[in-house]
Design a protein around this motif. Structure first.
Motif, mmCIF file in Angstrom:
data_model
loop_
_atom_site.group_PDB
_atom_site.id
_atom_site.type_symbol
_atom_site.label_atom_id
_atom_site.label_comp_id
_atom_site.label_asym_id
_atom_site.label_seq_id
_atom_site.Cartn_x
_atom_site.Cartn_y
_atom_site.Cartn_z
ATOM 1 N N LEU A 157 34.242 5.027 -23.952
ATOM 2 C CA LEU A 157 33.046 4.159 -24.027
ATOM 3 C C LEU A 157 32.179 4.989 -24.802
ATOM 4 N N ARG A 158 31.704 6.389 -24.979
ATOM 5 C CA ARG A 158 30.973 7.259 -25.895
ATOM 6 C C ARG A 158 31.288 6.680 -27.298
ATOM 7 N N GLU A 159 32.787 6.709 -27.539
ATOM 8 C CA GLU A 159 33.130 6.504 -29.034
ATOM 9 C C GLU A 159 33.140 5.192 -29.512
ATOM 10 N N LYS A 160 32.942 4.122 -28.568
ATOM 11 C CA LYS A 160 32.734 2.592 -28.783
ATOM 12 C C LYS A 160 31.273 2.446 -28.779
ATOM 13 N N GLY A 161 30.335 3.302 -28.244
ATOM 14 C CA GLY A 161 28.950 3.194 -28.255
ATOM 15 C C GLY A 161 28.433 2.404 -26.886
ATOM 16 N N VAL A 162 29.535 2.273 -26.081
ATOM 17 C CA VAL A 162 29.153 1.245 -25.059
ATOM 18 C C VAL A 162 28.164 2.510 -24.241
ATOM 19 N N PRO A 163 27.073 2.071 -23.696
ATOM 20 C CA PRO A 163 26.083 3.050 -22.786
ATOM 21 C C PRO A 163 26.586 3.110 -21.436
ATOM 22 N N LEU A 164 26.471 4.217 -21.000
ATOM 23 C CA LEU A 164 27.258 4.447 -19.489
ATOM 24 C C LEU A 164 26.163 5.533 -18.853
ATOM 25 N N GLU A 165 25.813 5.219 -17.725
ATOM 26 C CA GLU A 165 25.113 6.297 -16.815
ATOM 27 C C GLU A 165 26.020 6.641 -15.622
ATOM 28 N N SER A 166 26.468 7.972 -15.560
ATOM 29 C CA SER A 166 27.084 8.524 -14.473
ATOM 30 C C SER A 166 26.245 9.022 -13.470
ATOM 31 N N LEU A 167 26.853 9.099 -12.131
ATOM 32 C CA LEU A 167 25.906 9.491 -11.159
ATOM 33 C C LEU A 167 27.142 10.172 -9.969
ATOM 34 N N THR A 168 27.107 11.440 -10.113
ATOM 35 C CA THR A 168 28.098 12.184 -8.960
ATOM 36 C C THR A 168 27.827 11.795 -7.565
ATOM 37 N N VAL A 169 28.736 11.077 -6.774
ATOM 38 C CA VAL A 169 28.271 10.709 -5.563
ATOM 39 C C VAL A 169 29.380 11.145 -4.553
ATOM 40 N N TYR A 170 30.353 12.143 -4.967
ATOM 41 C CA TYR A 170 31.099 12.862 -3.975
ATOM 42 C C TYR A 170 31.831 14.196 -4.515
ATOM 43 N N LYS A 171 32.011 15.156 -3.846
ATOM 44 C CA LYS A 171 32.703 16.405 -4.133
ATOM 45 C C LYS A 171 34.087 16.405 -3.702
ATOM 46 N N THR A 172 35.009 16.827 -4.143
ATOM 47 C CA THR A 172 36.149 17.009 -3.797
ATOM 48 C C THR A 172 36.839 18.461 -3.279
ATOM 49 N N SER A 173 37.587 18.606 -2.143
ATOM 50 C CA SER A 173 38.176 19.969 -1.650
ATOM 51 C C SER A 173 39.527 19.653 -1.268
ATOM 52 N N GLN A 174 39.999 20.682 -0.861
ATOM 53 C CA GLN A 174 41.185 20.668 -0.227
ATOM 54 C C GLN A 174 40.988 20.201 1.393
ATOM 55 N N HIS A 175 41.874 19.341 1.779
ATOM 56 C CA HIS A 175 41.796 18.741 3.124
ATOM 57 C C HIS A 175 41.944 19.991 4.084
ATOM 58 N N PRO A 176 41.275 20.251 5.195
ATOM 59 C CA PRO A 176 41.256 21.252 6.210
ATOM 60 C C PRO A 176 42.663 21.563 6.890
ATOM 61 N N CYS A 177 43.363 20.426 6.942
ATOM 62 C CA CYS A 177 44.794 20.277 7.546
ATOM 63 C C CYS A 177 45.793 20.434 6.843
#
Length: 261
Positions: A157-177
């Motif tokens: 999208l950046r290369e094509k000039g399309v505006p983007l607003e990212s928001l991090t809404v989750y973190k990933t980790s290994q499942h405890p089980c």
């Protein structure tokens, strides 16, 4: 034939998980082991942004977790009433809501949004679809995403000039089980004929454990990928990818695996 599926079981279903069900019809013994655990963050900020659709040109969802983050926001009574009763949902539906894959699309549809792009199959193809519709004069697209998101879509999208607003809404980790579940599988069922990875994060978090458990028999295992992005991550880690599902569905994955077994 034993197929190890490194993913969470589908929640809320009385019948078997669709992947297990589909594999059974093909004479394959599918076993699910959850690999990843997710922590949701920045939900207040996401709620605030979702309350102002006039600021954005649309939404992008590239994972079910991003859809779940919106669902969690709707758990707040005040915002849920605003979403449903004050036409907030309708205002978003006047814009484009882009998604990758049917699982993500189904979650987004459950919150009342009309989706497009779900058949694109991966983030790169979705980015092409978006760039064909948006322009540099468009309002920014809101992109709720994970901390480990790949940069393919933002870069395109950046290369094509399309505006983007990212928001991090989750973190990933290994499942405890995960560790115990994998130990039990190898102890009770032995070496699987094929292992399927469902995300680059899954490759990152469990490949070394699989290598240790399989030992000298590791090279006898075939590896499948749910899509090209995951396949690329597997190749980066030195794996030979025996097959890649054309689309992220149980039917396509089962069909691709049958071709190599």
């Amino acid at each position: 034939m034993k197929v190890l599926l490194l993913k969470d079981p589908k929640e809320g279903l009385l019948e078997p998980d669709p992947y297990v069900q589909e594999f059974t019809t093909h004479g394959l013994q599918g076993t699910l082991i959850p690999v990843l655990s997710f922590e949701f963050i920045s939900l207040q900020e996401l709620t605030k942004k979702l309350s102002h659709p006039e600021v954005y040109g649309g939404l992008i969802f590239t994972s079910p977790r991003a859809g779940e983050a919106v669902t969690l926001c709707l758990g707040e009574k005040a915002f849920r009433e605003e979403w449903n009763n004050n036409f907030l949902k309708d205002k978003w539906n006047e814009k484009s809501v882009y998604v990758v894959g049917k699982s993500t699309a189904n979650l987004v549809k459950e919150i009342g949004l009309v989706t497009q792009g779900e058949d694109s199959g991966n983030a790169e193809k979705l980015a092409e679809h978006i760039c064909n519709k948006e322009s540099s004069n468009s309002l920014p697209l809101l992109f709720p995403c994970g901390a480990l998101k790949r940069e393919i879509l933002p870069r395109c999208l950046r290369e094509k000039g399309v505006p983007l607003e990212s928001l991090t809404v989750y973190k990933t980790s290994q499942h405890p089980c995960f560790q115990q579940a994998l130990d039990d599988y190898f102890s009770e069922q032995g070496i699987p004929d094929i292992i399927t990875f469902f995300s680059p994060s899954g490759v990152k978090f469990c490949l070394n454990t699989i290598k240790k458990l399989a030992g000298d028999l590791f090279d006898t295992i075939k590896f499948a990928a749910i899509g090209p992005t995951t396949a690329d991550a597997m190749v980066t880690e030195g794996l030979t990818v025996s097959c890649t599902s054309e689309k992220p569905t149980a039917q396509d994955l089962a069909a691709s695996i049958r071709k190599v077994l």
